[in-house]
Design an enzyme around this catalytic site. Structure first.
Site, PDB file in Angstrom:
ATOM      1  N   VAL A   1     -15.405  -4.090  15.738  1.00 42.71           N
ATOM      2  CA  VAL A   1     -14.165  -4.423  15.036  1.00 42.71           C
ATOM      3  C   VAL A   1     -13.975  -5.923  14.849  1.00 42.71           C
ATOM      4  O   VAL A   1     -13.060  -6.342  14.130  1.00 42.71           O
ATOM      5  CB  VAL A   1     -12.930  -3.818  15.733  1.00 42.71           C
ATOM      6  CG1 VAL A   1     -12.969  -2.301  15.706  1.00 42.71           C
ATOM      7  CG2 VAL A   1     -12.768  -4.359  17.155  1.00 42.71           C
TER       8      VAL A   1
ATOM      9  N   GLY B   1     -11.824   1.959  19.482  1.00 37.58           N
ATOM     10  CA  GLY B   1     -11.868   2.013  20.934  1.00 37.58           C
ATOM     11  C   GLY B   1     -11.782   3.435  21.435  1.00 37.58           C
ATOM     12  O   GLY B   1     -11.409   3.694  22.577  1.00 37.58           O
TER      13      GLY B   1
ATOM     14  N   TYR C   1      -5.804 -12.826  26.071  1.00 40.93           N
ATOM     15  CA  TYR C   1      -5.476 -11.394  26.044  1.00 40.93           C
ATOM     16  C   TYR C   1      -3.970 -11.209  25.924  1.00 40.93           C
ATOM     17  O   TYR C   1      -3.492 -10.446  25.075  1.00 40.93           O
ATOM     18  CB  TYR C   1      -5.991 -10.728  27.320  1.00 40.93           C
ATOM     19  CG  TYR C   1      -5.607  -9.268  27.450  1.00 40.93           C
ATOM     20  CD1 TYR C   1      -6.334  -8.280  26.791  1.00 40.93           C
ATOM     21  CD2 TYR C   1      -4.519  -8.876  28.228  1.00 40.93           C
ATOM     22  CE1 TYR C   1      -5.992  -6.937  26.909  1.00 40.93           C
ATOM     23  CE2 TYR C   1      -4.166  -7.540  28.349  1.00 40.93           C
ATOM     24  CZ  TYR C   1      -4.902  -6.576  27.690  1.00 40.93           C
ATOM     25  OH  TYR C   1      -4.554  -5.254  27.805  1.00 40.93           O
TER      26      TYR C   1
ATOM     27  N   LYS D   1      -1.936  -9.497  22.757  1.00 42.69           N
ATOM     28  CA  LYS D   1      -1.121  -8.296  22.927  1.00 42.69           C
ATOM     29  C   LYS D   1       0.343  -8.559  22.573  1.00 42.69           C
ATOM     30  O   LYS D   1       1.038  -7.675  22.054  1.00 42.69           O
ATOM     31  CB  LYS D   1      -1.257  -7.769  24.351  1.00 42.69           C
ATOM     32  CG  LYS D   1      -2.656  -7.262  24.689  1.00 42.69           C
ATOM     33  CD  LYS D   1      -3.090  -6.134  23.768  1.00 42.69           C
ATOM     34  CE  LYS D   1      -4.422  -5.542  24.153  1.00 42.69           C
ATOM     35  NZ  LYS D   1      -4.816  -4.402  23.306  1.00 42.69           N
TER      36      LYS D   1
END
Length: 253
Positions: free
Chosen positions: A66, A13, A158, A162
């Site tokens: 990825v 990223g 998400y 995380k």
């Protein structure tokens, strides 16, 4: 000014936003070489050239998706050809869809997990091939405040990915401390990046931002990159397994 001299880094990223800025910070402090990875070839080549021109750091772009394990393997093969070793890994690749819970099917769940969480694990496995024999390494995972408190603008997938990064960071830190490998994460809040450009709070009036964020503003990439640089440096040698919150006070641990 040369705390990173002789050090080499990989950043997923790394073609934009927080991760790119963190490489610039390290390069200004003497980083000898870096590989930035991302899917967008045009942006990646431009970012690598920018980093090299700004800092003199030997910087390369390697096109990497990825979500594909074979791309991650190839990324580290490229690093082995370019550099004598790798001491620093920044896992910054990620996607942040904004979707209601009931619209997230198995395909979307897996897509988010593979990019955000599984890629971190696979990159660390490859990085360990460099770091364990040399008994040194700095790994920084870019998590999110959503992993702490759950997301509102971001999706449940998400937030879950995380949150998984925060827990996994502790696992890696415990497993590889004997090898002098430090593994930490940062948990940004609302940072001005392309990722949050479409979120409603990104364009919220200042009065509302001040009510939500104690420091009264959205974060800048520089607010995070300095923390990543600290975690990648010798200044953090006795810190591992930690997740540092960079969110203007939205979440206070």
């Amino acid at each position: 000014m040369h705390k990173f001299e002789g050090k080499y880094a990989i950043a997923t990223g790394g073609t934009d936003g927080i991760t790119k800025e963190s490489i610039i910070c390290m390069a200004r402090d003497g980083l000898s070489g870096a590989i930035i990875a991302g899917r967008n070839e045009e942006r990646g080549i431009k970012a690598a050239e920018e980093i090299k021109n700004l800092t003199g750091c030997e910087c390369y772009y390697v096109q990497t998706d990825v979500s594909k394990p074979e791309d991650i393997v190839n990324l580290f093969k490229a690093a082995k050809l370019k550099f004598p070793t790798i001491q620093i890994l920044v896992n910054g690749a990620g996607v942040c869809p904004s979707m209601p819970i009931e619209t997230i099917d198995a395909k979307e769940w897996d897509r988010v997990m593979n990019i955000n969480l599984r890629s971190m694990h696979l990159c660390i496995l490859e990085a360990l091939k460099f770091m364990k024999p040399q008994k040194y390494g700095k790994i920084i995972n870019v998590s999110s405040v959503a992993g702490r408190i759950g997301g509102t603008e971001s999706s449940i997938a998400y937030s879950a990915s995380k949150g998984g990064m925060i827990t996994a960071t502790k696992c890696y830190a415990k497993a590889y401390g004997d090898y002098n490998i430090n593994v930490n994460s940062i948990c940004p809040g609302a940072i001005k990046t392309n990722m949050i450009a479409d979120f409603t709070y990104a364009s919220a009036p200042e009065s509302l931002i001040k009510k939500i964020i104690p420091l009264g503003r959205l974060g800048k990439v520089e607010d995070c990159s300095g923390v990543i640089e600290f975690l990648a440096s010798s200044d953090s040698d006795y810190i591992t397994g930690c997740s540092i919150d960079v969110n203007g006070g939205v979440f206070m641990n």
